[in-house]
Design a protein around this motif. Sequence first.
Motif, PDB file in Angstrom:
ATOM      1  N   ILE A  90      37.552 -42.119 -42.774  1.00  0.00           N
ATOM      2  CA  ILE A  90      37.375 -41.471 -44.078  1.00  0.00           C
ATOM      3  C   ILE A  90      37.341 -39.956 -43.946  1.00  0.00           C
ATOM      4  N   TYR A  91      36.612 -39.463 -42.961  1.00  0.00           N
ATOM      5  CA  TYR A  91      36.351 -38.039 -42.833  1.00  0.00           C
ATOM      6  C   TYR A  91      37.199 -37.404 -41.739  1.00  0.00           C
ATOM      7  N   THR A  92      37.624 -36.183 -41.988  1.00  0.00           N
ATOM      8  CA  THR A  92      38.414 -35.429 -41.018  1.00  0.00           C
ATOM      9  C   THR A  92      37.482 -34.772 -40.006  1.00  0.00           C
ATOM     10  N   PRO A  93      38.009 -34.316 -38.857  1.00  0.00           N
ATOM     11  CA  PRO A  93      37.164 -33.573 -37.926  1.00  0.00           C
ATOM     12  C   PRO A  93      36.481 -32.373 -38.576  1.00  0.00           C
ATOM     13  N   ALA A  94      37.198 -31.647 -39.424  1.00  0.00           N
ATOM     14  CA  ALA A  94      36.592 -30.492 -40.085  1.00  0.00           C
ATOM     15  C   ALA A  94      35.421 -30.906 -40.973  1.00  0.00           C
ATOM     16  N   GLN A  95      35.551 -32.023 -41.667  1.00  0.00           N
ATOM     17  CA  GLN A  95      34.466 -32.502 -42.520  1.00  0.00           C
ATOM     18  C   GLN A  95      33.269 -32.966 -41.688  1.00  0.00           C
ATOM     19  N   GLN A  96      33.541 -33.626 -40.568  1.00  0.00           N
ATOM     20  CA  GLN A  96      32.459 -34.046 -39.681  1.00  0.00           C
ATOM     21  C   GLN A  96      31.655 -32.841 -39.202  1.00  0.00           C
ATOM     22  N   ILE A  97      32.360 -31.821 -38.774  1.00  0.00           N
ATOM     23  CA  ILE A  97      31.712 -30.611 -38.275  1.00  0.00           C
ATOM     24  C   ILE A  97      30.956 -29.903 -39.388  1.00  0.00           C
ATOM     25  N   ALA A  98      31.544 -29.838 -40.575  1.00  0.00           N
ATOM     26  CA  ALA A  98      30.901 -29.151 -41.699  1.00  0.00           C
ATOM     27  C   ALA A  98      29.577 -29.811 -42.079  1.00  0.00           C
ATOM     28  N   THR A  99      29.517 -31.128 -42.010  1.00  0.00           N
ATOM     29  CA  THR A  99      28.274 -31.829 -42.335  1.00  0.00           C
ATOM     30  C   THR A  99      27.157 -31.406 -41.393  1.00  0.00           C
ATOM     31  N   VAL A 100      27.461 -31.326 -40.114  1.00  0.00           N
ATOM     32  CA  VAL A 100      26.442 -30.937 -39.133  1.00  0.00           C
ATOM     33  C   VAL A 100      26.025 -29.486 -39.334  1.00  0.00           C
ATOM     34  N   HIS A 101      26.986 -28.617 -39.620  1.00  0.00           N
ATOM     35  CA  HIS A 101      26.647 -27.222 -39.896  1.00  0.00           C
ATOM     36  C   HIS A 101      25.686 -27.114 -41.081  1.00  0.00           C
ATOM     37  N   ALA A 102      25.910 -27.918 -42.086  1.00  0.00           N
ATOM     38  CA  ALA A 102      25.058 -27.852 -43.274  1.00  0.00           C
ATOM     39  C   ALA A 102      23.672 -28.447 -43.027  1.00  0.00           C
ATOM     40  N   LEU A 103      23.607 -29.537 -42.283  1.00  0.00           N
ATOM     41  CA  LEU A 103      22.338 -30.232 -42.063  1.00  0.00           C
ATOM     42  C   LEU A 103      21.464 -29.567 -41.008  1.00  0.00           C
ATOM     43  N   ARG A 104      22.098 -29.076 -39.936  1.00  0.00           N
ATOM     44  CA  ARG A 104      21.372 -28.534 -38.787  1.00  0.00           C
ATOM     45  C   ARG A 104      20.294 -29.507 -38.322  1.00  0.00           C
ATOM     46  N   PRO A 105      20.667 -30.741 -37.976  1.00  0.00           N
ATOM     47  CA  PRO A 105      19.670 -31.752 -37.621  1.00  0.00           C
ATOM     48  C   PRO A 105      19.137 -31.561 -36.200  1.00  0.00           C
ATOM     49  N   GLU A 106      18.144 -32.350 -35.866  1.00  0.00           N
ATOM     50  CA  GLU A 106      17.604 -32.303 -34.505  1.00  0.00           C
ATOM     51  C   GLU A 106      18.618 -32.785 -33.483  1.00  0.00           C
ATOM     52  N   ALA A 107      19.359 -33.838 -33.825  1.00  0.00           N
ATOM     53  CA  ALA A 107      20.271 -34.455 -32.868  1.00  0.00           C
ATOM     54  C   ALA A 107      21.436 -35.080 -33.609  1.00  0.00           C
ATOM     55  N   ILE A 108      22.574 -35.152 -32.914  1.00  0.00           N
ATOM     56  CA  ILE A 108      23.752 -35.810 -33.485  1.00  0.00           C
ATOM     57  C   ILE A 108      24.428 -36.667 -32.418  1.00  0.00           C
ATOM     58  N   SER A 109      25.249 -37.603 -32.877  1.00  0.00           N
ATOM     59  CA  SER A 109      26.213 -38.262 -31.998  1.00  0.00           C
ATOM     60  C   SER A 109      27.607 -37.883 -32.479  1.00  0.00           C
ATOM     61  N   VAL A 110      28.506 -37.682 -31.519  1.00  0.00           N
ATOM     62  CA  VAL A 110      29.866 -37.263 -31.868  1.00  0.00           C
ATOM     63  C   VAL A 110      30.842 -37.852 -30.869  1.00  0.00           C
ATOM     64  N   ALA A 111      31.866 -38.505 -31.362  1.00  0.00           N
ATOM     65  CA  ALA A 111      32.898 -39.084 -30.506  1.00  0.00           C
ATOM     66  C   ALA A 111      33.926 -38.023 -30.153  1.00  0.00           C
ATOM     67  N   LEU A 112      34.157 -37.823 -28.867  1.00  0.00           N
ATOM     68  CA  LEU A 112      35.148 -36.833 -28.458  1.00  0.00           C
ATOM     69  C   LEU A 112      36.503 -37.111 -29.074  1.00  0.00           C
ATOM     70  N   ARG A 113      36.895 -38.382 -29.115  1.00  0.00           N
ATOM     71  CA  ARG A 113      38.235 -38.710 -29.600  1.00  0.00           C
ATOM     72  C   ARG A 113      38.366 -38.529 -31.108  1.00  0.00           C
ATOM     73  N   GLU A 114      37.244 -38.395 -31.823  1.00  0.00           N
ATOM     74  CA  GLU A 114      37.322 -38.159 -33.259  1.00  0.00           C
ATOM     75  C   GLU A 114      37.410 -36.675 -33.593  1.00  0.00           C
ATOM     76  N   VAL A 115      36.556 -35.855 -32.995  1.00  0.00           N
ATOM     77  CA  VAL A 115      36.574 -34.428 -33.359  1.00  0.00           C
ATOM     78  C   VAL A 115      37.616 -33.641 -32.573  1.00  0.00           C
ATOM     79  N   SER A 116      38.085 -34.199 -31.459  1.00  0.00           N
ATOM     80  CA  SER A 116      39.125 -33.525 -30.672  1.00  0.00           C
ATOM     81  C   SER A 116      40.218 -34.526 -30.311  1.00  0.00           C
ATOM     82  N   PRO A 117      40.933 -35.040 -31.327  1.00  0.00           N
ATOM     83  CA  PRO A 117      41.924 -36.082 -31.073  1.00  0.00           C
ATOM     84  C   PRO A 117      43.205 -35.575 -30.415  1.00  0.00           C
TER      85      PRO A 117
END
Length: 283
Positions: A90-117
């Motif tokens: 559903i979400y693009t790499p840019a959208q995934q990254i933007a969500t984290v920038h907005a939330l600034r959470p304590e921790a995240i999980s991120v798939a390398l193959r999704e954000v850097s395909p």
Amino acid sequence: MTRAFALAVAPNGARRTHVDHAALPMTPGELGACAKACLDAGAAMIHLHVRKPDGTHSLEVAHYEAGIAAVRRAVGDALVLQVTTEAVGIYTPAQQIATVHALRPEAISVALREVSPDAAHAPAAEAFFEWLWQEHITAQYILYDTEDVAHYWRLRASGAIRPGRHWVLFVLGRYSKGQLSSPSDLLPFLTAWQAGAQAQGGTADAADATPWAMCAFGPREAECALAAVLQGGHARIGFENNLFLPDGSVSPDNAASLRALTAAATPLALAPMSADALRALTR
């Protein structure tokens, strides 16, 4: 002497609903209640997926803020709260990254193959990884196969992923028939993990210094988790990947799945660590 391991719960995932299991948490209130029960069952971390009002997967900031607030009301800081960035097509790499920038959470999980395909996405992904490190947001890099492990070590060798402030997750059986995992699925990951460190000019000590965990699919989930912990790793279990207890019966809830693992681990002098111990491990 008892050795501590990190036990994370993945209580819902992106796709399952109450149709799959009535105790699968979907609303903020259900997530909060689940978090408290799983804390009492030994969890140090909750891997958080949130949903839209229609029950489908969401990375929208408002939905995350509601879920995070409900979990914090229930458990305070007694659990590490890890936000997923899973795209689910559903979400693009840019959208995934933007969500984290907005939330600034304590921790995240991120798939390398999704954000850097591919090479075109690599600069933005690498800038994101650096930002996470600078902001002290603990990343867990999701690795689905041995090529992902090699990709991770190339990023380490280039400096795109710095040492510290992160850990990794091996996903056992993601591409196996029926997504049914077995403890032997861990072996290729461990071999590639050590080899990758050495191939990129590092040493086995570099691999040993970076914590790793695993998740698995199907009724052998607890067996896989126990095998990982015995090898010095950590475990993530829950309804995202498996609804069954080790005896093949349907688990009544996520907390029961956690208790099944801790019951098997206790006679082996293995015990789940606290959230603060996990924070110290991954900082």
